[in-house]
Design an enzyme around this catalytic site. Structure first.
Site, PDB file in Angstrom:
ATOM      1  N   GLU A 429      13.844 -26.596 -25.776  1.00 40.99           N
ATOM      2  CA  GLU A 429      13.865 -26.448 -24.318  1.00 40.99           C
ATOM      3  C   GLU A 429      12.462 -26.128 -23.809  1.00 40.99           C
ATOM      4  OE1 GLU A 429      16.177 -23.039 -23.194  1.00 40.99           O
ATOM      5  OE2 GLU A 429      15.550 -23.124 -21.096  1.00 40.99           O
ATOM      6  N   ASP A 502      16.241 -21.047 -25.187  1.00 42.21           N
ATOM      7  CA  ASP A 502      16.034 -19.621 -24.931  1.00 42.21           C
ATOM      8  C   ASP A 502      17.358 -18.871 -25.003  1.00 42.21           C
ATOM      9  OD1 ASP A 502      13.363 -19.996 -24.510  1.00 42.21           O
ATOM     10  OD2 ASP A 502      13.532 -20.155 -22.327  1.00 42.21           O
ATOM     11  N   ASP A 504      18.865 -17.044 -23.035  1.00 45.94           N
ATOM     12  CA  ASP A 504      19.287 -16.562 -21.713  1.00 45.94           C
ATOM     13  C   ASP A 504      20.340 -17.519 -21.139  1.00 45.94           C
ATOM     14  OD1 ASP A 504      17.880 -18.813 -21.007  1.00 45.94           O
ATOM     15  OD2 ASP A 504      16.225 -17.745 -20.024  1.00 45.94           O
ATOM     16  N   ASP A 506      20.233 -19.834 -18.788  1.00 42.01           N
ATOM     17  CA  ASP A 506      19.788 -21.216 -18.688  1.00 42.01           C
ATOM     18  C   ASP A 506      19.782 -21.893 -20.054  1.00 42.01           C
ATOM     19  OD1 ASP A 506      19.519 -21.493 -16.031  1.00 42.01           O
ATOM     20  OD2 ASP A 506      17.309 -21.402 -15.972  1.00 42.01           O
TER      21      ASP A 506
END
Ligand code: 0RA
Length: 637
Positions: A429, A502, A504, A506
């Site tokens: 990403e 990541d 998180d 997203d």
């Protein structure tokens, strides 16, 4: 326990039959996997299915109405039904009580029970005696002939003879069992796993009432669906958009095969057809599904031709199945299962029965419901048209299909190794993390493909439009097996495809989008275990020159303790916070990294999971993810 065992042996009088029965139970305890598949959580839950299936058989044969299932506070399970009750009384041939035979003799159940369409004894049906053999303790209570009878066992061996413990006007069977912890890796029952099974069973047996209660938590539910498979289809479509309602329902019989079929088209592009035989799920389909598909294609084409809606074109199977959700549930005596996992119906009479029956009934339905017929045919024609358009576009631009294009995406930093079995592709990403990964990797066998932000949601896009998306095209060319129904897993260029995002929200969303693409458009990639999730650390704990990467909260706490006073904890928010060396050390070096393999546990649930995750409805999403994600997708380290 030993005392009980010896008592049991004395009472059995060491006759020849007892020895045979004991040998049978011994075989089950020696090789439990042969009888219940495995001794992990899956095998454990199998024990419950086994007993419940016997109750469901009584419902199907018309003798019972309700099956009650309890997870008790002490962790045992009780299954009660209001069927005829397991037979009780001396069996003259064997010189033993029939109840004891049913619970200790591997083959006795079938001898006594002549139900033609039974679940138990089917695909995994192994009988209550197997549950008994694998339970450290089991209590059988039978209400029958005006009395309450009881017998208890330890590891399948009777503690004593069948006793009469009271009177009762009703009939039924109640089995309470304590799985043997020396056999099973875990003996903890999970509500959600059982819940899903009971719900499906109730949809498939509209007469059945299955009451389920977890006494550990007080949670309870009653499953009873008068709408049967039609309601099942509506349930499966709960987060999709049906284009007609109610589902088309076809019920009837041919050649001794009873058929209960429901179909409903949605505005989506996936097909979700699930087939069952005697309520046993057949994930690999087989004869009944082949008959269903053949008849669907034939009948819709005939209707289209006869009504001037199809001129000189013919609809293909994929056209008439686009956006279709269907349940094909059949009942037949003595079904034959095939394949490695016995998940495919072999009995060819089922194909003949389903196709002949459907040819007649579906055509009849279309005649009587022209509005629905029109919706269906329009949907299929639109699938055909976009398929044709995609083909023409390919021919016209001489792209010779993107699949054959030899040039790899410019963004791909490929590895030098050419043997796919040794190669890994990291899908990363963000461009900056992609840059770190390129510098940190071992270029001999690790390739990097950076993705810019979120990729197209394949759940909502027309299949032929997928390749208009640059990111999806890059992924497809890099992986090399193609896309959609032409995907060929033998052509993939990397055996490990690693999604690195990541830690998180997203990142999780991007990971799910990629996973949805793989599951919907490159299914064998997932099924054959080629897909992994990278596990970057969550924390870096350091003091002076010492540093420890922690992948969980617990590991972080341990690291702080280890390094002592003044230890410095920093939380990684994204991959971008690590330099190339750190990324290699923590996430990419095969010697030290953590990585999870993505495995699809339950394909029926997986379809629901992806359509709910990626669909429009926010409402059912949270709940379903919380309840089922861990069952559907098993992330193995
Ligand atoms: C053998 C024969 C009969 C019923 C059963 C077994 C039976 C087994 C189980 C297990 C759980 N619940 C059950 N209910 C019934 C038929 C007995 C008859 O002919 O009356």
């Amino acid at each position: 326990m030993d005392g009980n065992k010896q008592q049991g042996l004395r009472d059995a009088e060491y006759n020849a039959d007892s020895i045979v029965a004991l040998k049978g139970l011994e075989a089950v305890r020696k090789r439990p996997g042969m009888y219940i598949g495995s001794t992990d959580s899956r095998g454990l839950h199998h024990l419950v299915y086994e007993v419940v299936d016997n109750g469901i058989d009584e419902v199907m044969a018309g003798y019972a109405k309700t099956v009650n299932v309890y997870i008790n506070e002490d962790g045992s399970v009780t299954v009660n039904d209001d069927g005829r009750g397991i037979p009780v009384g001396l069996n003259k041939e064997e010189g033993k009580d029939a109840l004891e035979m049913c619970l200790t003799d591997l083959h006795a159940g079938g001898k006594f029970n002549q139900n033609a369409y039974k679940v138990s004894g089917g695909l995994h049906g192994v009988g209550v005696s197997v549950v008994n053999a694998l339970s450290e303790h089991l209590i059988a209570v039978v209400e029958r002939d005006g009395k309450i009878h009881r017998q208890t066992y330890h590891i399948g061996i009777p503690d004593g003879p069948v006793e009469t413990i009271g009177v009762s006007e009703r009939t039924g069977t109640t089995i309470t069992f304590y799985p043997d912890p020396s056999i099973f890796e875990t003996t903890e029952f999970e509500y959600e796993v059982l819940q899903n099974r009971f719900r499906n069973q109730a949809f498939l047996n509209k007469e059945a009432v299955i009451y389920f209660e977890d006494k550990r938590t007080g949670r309870s539910e009653k499953f009873h669906y008068e709408g049967g498979v039609s309601e099942f289809v509506q349930y499966l479509n709960r987060s999709k958009k049906p284009i007609h309602d109610p589902p088309i329902a076809l019920i009837g019989e041919r050649y001794g095969v009873y058929m209960d079929i429901a179909l409903q088209y949605t505005d989506g592009y996936n097909e979700a057809i699930d087939a069952f035989v005697n309520t046993i799920y057949t994930p690999e389909g087989g004869a009944h599904l082949t008959g269903f598909r053949a008849s669907l294609t034939k009948t819709i084409n005939s209707y289209g031709k006869e009504n001037g809606l199809l001129k000189d074109t013919t609809l293909e199977g994929t056209d008439v199945r686009e956006g279709l959700t269907a349940i094909v549930s059949i009942r037949m005596p003595d079904p034959q299962f095939e394949g490695q996992t016995k998940a495919k119906l072999g009995s060819s009479i089922a194909q003949k029965a389903v196709s002949e029956f459907m040819n007649e009934k579906l055509a009849e339905f279309f005649l009587e419901n022209p509005a629905v017929a029109n919706i269906v045919i329009k949907k299929a024609i639109s699938a055909l048209e976009s398929r044709e358009a995609a083909r023409k576009a390919r021919d016209a631009t001489r792209r010779k299909s993107v699949l054959e294009s030899s040039s790899l995406p410019g963004k791909l930093a490929d590895c030098s190794e050419k043997d796919p079995a040794k190669c890994e592709l990291y899908i990363v990403e963000g461009e900056s993390a992609g840059g770190s990964a390129k510098q940190g990797r071992d270029r001999a066998f690790q390739a990097i493909l950076p993705l810019r932000g979120k990729i197209l949601n394949v759940e909502k896009a027309r299949p032929d439009k997928l390749l208009d998306s640059e990111e999806i095209k890059n992924l497809m060319i890099a992986i090399g097996g193609g896309i959609g129904k032409d995907f060929d897993v033998s052509k993939i260029r990397y055996h490990n495809v690693v999604i690195m995002t990541d830690a998180d929200v997203d990142g999780a969303h991007i990971g799910t989008l990629i996973l949805t693409l793989f599951y919907r458009q490159m299914k064998p990639l997932v099924e054959n275990g080629h897909v992994f999730l990278a596990m970057p650390p969550l924390y870096r704990v350091s003091k002076g020159k010492k540093e420890i990467y922690a992948y969980t909260e617990a590991e972080m706490a341990k690291a702080v303790e280890e390094l002592g006073q003044g230890a410095n904890v920093s939380r990684y928010k994204g991959l971008g916070e690590m330099n190339p060396q750190q990324l290699w050390d923590t996430t990419m070096n095969p010697e030290t990294r953590m990585m999870k393999r993505v495995e699809i546990e339950d394909s029926m649930l997986a379809d629901q999971l992806f359509s709910i995750l990626m669909g429009d409805d926010v409402e059912p999403r949270r709940e379903f993810i919380i309840e089922h994600a861990h069952e559907v997708i098993n992330l193995d380290v």
